[in-house]
Write a protein that holds these residues in place. Structure first.
Motif, short mmCIF file in Angstrom:
data_model
loop_
_atom_site.label_atom_id
_atom_site.label_comp_id
_atom_site.label_asym_id
_atom_site.label_seq_id
_atom_site.Cartn_x
_atom_site.Cartn_y
_atom_site.Cartn_z
N TYR A 1 0.84 -1.19 0.00
CA TYR A 1 0.00 0.00 0.00
C TYR A 1 0.88 1.25 0.00
O TYR A 1 1.84 1.36 0.78
N GLU B 1 0.11 4.10 1.08
CA GLU B 1 -0.07 4.76 2.38
C GLU B 1 0.89 4.19 3.41
O GLU B 1 1.46 4.93 4.22
N VAL B 2 1.09 2.88 3.39
CA VAL B 2 2.01 2.24 4.33
C VAL B 2 3.44 2.70 4.07
O VAL B 2 4.20 2.98 4.99
N CYS C 1 1.19 0.60 9.33
CA CYS C 1 0.17 1.55 9.76
C CYS C 1 -0.62 2.10 8.58
O CYS C 1 -0.11 2.16 7.45
N PHE C 2 -1.81 2.52 8.88
CA PHE C 2 -2.69 3.19 7.93
C PHE C 2 -3.18 4.49 8.58
O PHE C 2 -3.57 4.49 9.74
N ALA D 1 -10.17 5.18 1.95
CA ALA D 1 -9.32 4.35 2.80
C ALA D 1 -9.38 2.90 2.36
O ALA D 1 -10.42 2.40 1.89
N ILE E 1 -8.73 0.52 4.55
CA ILE E 1 -9.06 -0.20 5.78
C ILE E 1 -10.42 0.26 6.28
O ILE E 1 -10.68 1.46 6.42
N ALA F 1 -9.80 -5.27 4.84
CA ALA F 1 -8.77 -4.69 3.98
C ALA F 1 -9.01 -5.15 2.55
O ALA F 1 -9.49 -6.26 2.30
N THR G 1 -6.65 6.23 12.70
CA THR G 1 -5.50 5.46 12.23
C THR G 1 -5.65 4.01 12.67
O THR G 1 -6.40 3.70 13.60
#
Length: 223
Positions: free
Chosen positions: A62, A64-65, A105-106, A114, A116, A125, A147
């Motif tokens: 991801y 974002e990760v 983490c997200f 998102a 998640i 997910a 988060t």
């Protein structure tokens, strides 16, 4: 899955290019090349596209990760290079082994974009599917989860039988008393060595009278 930097980190390259020994230079060569500005989070974030081209497996991670890991890395570098108000600095960041990083983490949960989602019972997910969650405490009203951190740990919860919980006793070990229970019962220090000290001294005298290495010496040593 969590490694989001090159094997030759740009910050390390920048340090090597802009620093040398204070008392001498290399007798072989000291190439510095083109010195760019100090690499920071925004520089490394812009390089993520090239990283995915060099390492195709990164496309499965991801974005974002990867960005959050770069933020954590940038924070660690700043903590090492820039002292705090008391003049203390953190240690130099090191490359982590694959077994050291066990979480990712997200920054967005239940957002329209998102990846998640959390419905109160499970985390959903886009790539992992549904993960059952044990909610250890209720989420207060009007609170919003922003988060999420997924951590891999080996935790096994086993219920304790009632026969053990009914007879459970709390014990506190101390110096004045050997132990004190939650019911107020105390047990004094046994002093095993003090009680057997005179007997031990007599046996040590017998050992000193034996020939070292003989069978009788070995028997006396055992006693």
């Amino acid at each position: 899955m969590l490694l989001v930097t090159y094997f030759r980190h740009p910050a390390l390259d920048w340090l090597n290019r802009t620093r040398c020994q204070v008392d001498h230079c290399s007798s072989i060569s000291c190439p510095i090349g083109e010195i760019s500005s100090r690499p920071d989070y925004y520089f490394q974030q812009s390089e993520l596209k090239q990283t995915k081209q060099l390492f195709p497996d990164y496309k499965e991670i991801y974005s974002e990760v990867q960005q959050i890991n770069l933020q954590r890395l940038d924070k660690a570098w700043k903590h090492w290079l820039i002292p705090d108000s008391s003049g203390k600095r953190g240690g130099r960041p090191r490359f982590k082994k694959s077994g050291k990083l066990r979480s990712f983490c997200f920054s967005r949960v239940n957002h329209l974009k998102a990846v998640i989602k959390f419905d109160g019972k499970q985390i959903i997910a886009t790539r992992f599917g549904a993960i059952l969650v044990i909610v250890h405490r209720p989420i207060p009203d009007r609170f919003t989860i922003k988060t999420a951190t997924i951590t891999k740990k080996a935790i096994v919860h086993r219920p304790i039988p009632d026969r053990f919980t009914i007879k459970a006793v709390g014990i506190d070990v101390g110096l004045k008393e050997f132990l004190t229970t939650n019911t107020g019962e105390t047990i004094s220090v046994p002093k095993f060595y003090r009680k057997s000290q005179s007997n031990l001294a007599g046996k040590q005298k017998k050992v000193s009278r034996k020939e070292i290495g003989s069978n009788n010496w070995k028997k006396a040593q055992t006693k």
